[in-house]
Design a protein around this motif. Structure first.
Motif, short mmCIF file in Angstrom:
data_model
loop_
_atom_site.label_atom_id
_atom_site.label_comp_id
_atom_site.label_asym_id
_atom_site.label_seq_id
_atom_site.Cartn_x
_atom_site.Cartn_y
_atom_site.Cartn_z
N GLU A 1 -17.27 40.03 -46.34
CA GLU A 1 -16.38 41.19 -46.32
C GLU A 1 -15.94 41.54 -44.90
N SER A 2 -16.71 41.14 -43.90
CA SER A 2 -16.38 41.50 -42.52
C SER A 2 -15.32 40.60 -41.90
N PHE A 3 -15.00 39.49 -42.53
CA PHE A 3 -13.97 38.58 -42.02
C PHE A 3 -12.61 38.94 -42.60
N ARG B 1 -6.47 39.81 -46.77
CA ARG B 1 -7.52 40.68 -47.31
C ARG B 1 -8.84 40.37 -46.62
N SER B 2 -9.89 41.07 -47.03
CA SER B 2 -11.21 40.69 -46.54
C SER B 2 -11.56 39.37 -47.21
N ALA B 3 -12.45 38.62 -46.59
CA ALA B 3 -12.80 37.30 -47.12
C ALA B 3 -13.89 37.37 -48.18
N GLY B 4 -14.19 38.54 -48.69
CA GLY B 4 -15.22 38.67 -49.72
C GLY B 4 -14.98 37.77 -50.91
N HIS B 5 -13.72 37.54 -51.24
CA HIS B 5 -13.41 36.69 -52.40
C HIS B 5 -13.72 35.22 -52.15
N LEU B 6 -13.92 34.83 -50.90
CA LEU B 6 -14.20 33.42 -50.60
C LEU B 6 -15.60 32.99 -51.03
N ALA B 7 -16.54 33.91 -51.11
CA ALA B 7 -17.89 33.54 -51.53
C ALA B 7 -17.85 32.88 -52.91
N GLY B 8 -17.08 33.43 -53.81
CA GLY B 8 -16.95 32.85 -55.15
C GLY B 8 -16.28 31.49 -55.12
N THR B 9 -15.26 31.35 -54.28
CA THR B 9 -14.57 30.06 -54.17
C THR B 9 -15.51 29.01 -53.58
N LEU B 10 -16.28 29.40 -52.57
CA LEU B 10 -17.23 28.46 -51.96
C LEU B 10 -18.34 28.10 -52.95
N GLU C 1 -7.28 26.44 -48.61
CA GLU C 1 -6.08 26.43 -47.77
C GLU C 1 -5.35 27.76 -47.93
N GLY C 2 -4.94 28.33 -46.82
CA GLY C 2 -4.30 29.64 -46.83
C GLY C 2 -5.30 30.77 -46.66
N HIS C 3 -6.59 30.43 -46.73
CA HIS C 3 -7.64 31.44 -46.57
C HIS C 3 -8.48 31.18 -45.32
N ILE C 4 -8.91 29.91 -45.13
CA ILE C 4 -9.67 29.60 -43.92
C ILE C 4 -8.83 28.80 -42.93
N PHE C 5 -7.77 28.17 -43.41
CA PHE C 5 -6.82 27.48 -42.53
C PHE C 5 -5.47 27.48 -43.21
N ALA C 6 -4.44 27.44 -42.40
CA ALA C 6 -3.06 27.32 -42.89
C ALA C 6 -2.28 26.57 -41.83
N ARG C 7 -1.63 25.52 -42.25
CA ARG C 7 -0.93 24.62 -41.33
C ARG C 7 -1.89 24.20 -40.24
N PRO D 1 -12.72 33.37 -41.21
CA PRO D 1 -13.84 32.89 -42.02
C PRO D 1 -14.07 31.37 -41.92
N ALA D 2 -13.26 30.67 -41.16
CA ALA D 2 -13.36 29.20 -41.10
C ALA D 2 -14.74 28.69 -40.66
N PRO D 3 -15.34 29.20 -39.58
CA PRO D 3 -16.66 28.67 -39.20
C PRO D 3 -17.73 28.89 -40.26
N ALA D 4 -17.74 30.05 -40.89
CA ALA D 4 -18.74 30.32 -41.93
C ALA D 4 -18.50 29.40 -43.13
#
Length: 159
Positions: free
Chosen positions: A27-29, A35-44, A59-65, A71-74
């Motif tokens: 949520e802190s990213f 948005r906050s990256a809280g939704h990425l935990a489910g995707t990961l 793509e579009g969340h941790i990197f784009a182009r 949130p990319a390093p985490a």
């Protein structure tokens, strides 16, 4: 794929991956989608279960182009934990390696005196490089092996 209402839990996800996902305050990213990256935990989590589409959904969340997002390093740490847990099946392996290669093909946002997002991602990959170079990537000439070779080449360039 997992909805927000479903808790994160699966016998398919090794403990080391579970711990890596739990280690970060998602949520802190600020995510690449704004948005906050809280939704990425489910995707990961879905990625860790072996869903190839989940890797491409990053793509579009941790990197784009050629840009990395906070949130990319985490996320990279989670991807390397998945790889370290054992070679995933072919489609998942290719998606995971494609995602790592996309992260390492991004522009370096750091300076010689700070790691930046790129340097942090590269450090996670570098730590797991021996596992990427072994037979886990697949037979020589395969898509997986080509991705792994590209990853190793990029890590060598930033050494």
């Amino acid at each position: 794929m997992r909805g927000k209402e479903q808790p994160l839990g699966s016998p398919l996800v090794p403990d080391g991956v579970r711990e890596t996902i739990a280690r970060y305050d998602w949520e802190s990213f600020v995510c690449g989608c704004g948005r906050s990256a809280g939704h990425l935990a489910g995707t990961l989590w879905d990625a860790a279960e072996g869903h190839p589409a989940a890797y491409h959904a990053l793509e579009g969340h941790i990197f784009a182009r050629s840009r990395l997002w906070p949130p990319a390093p985490a996320a990279c740490a989670v991807l390397m934990a998945v790889w370290s847990a054992g070679p995933p099946r072919l489609a998942t392996r290719e998606a995971l390696l494609w995602t790592l290669l996309a992260l390492l093909n991004s522009e370096d946002d750091g300076t010689p005196y700070e790691a930046g997002l790129y340097g942090q991602c590269a450090a996670h990959v570098r730590a797991g490089l021996p596992l990427l170079r072994g037979g886990r990537a697949g037979r020589p000439g395969s898509v997986s092996a080509a991705y792994a070779d590209g990853i190793a080449d990029l890590i060598a360039l930033c050494a």
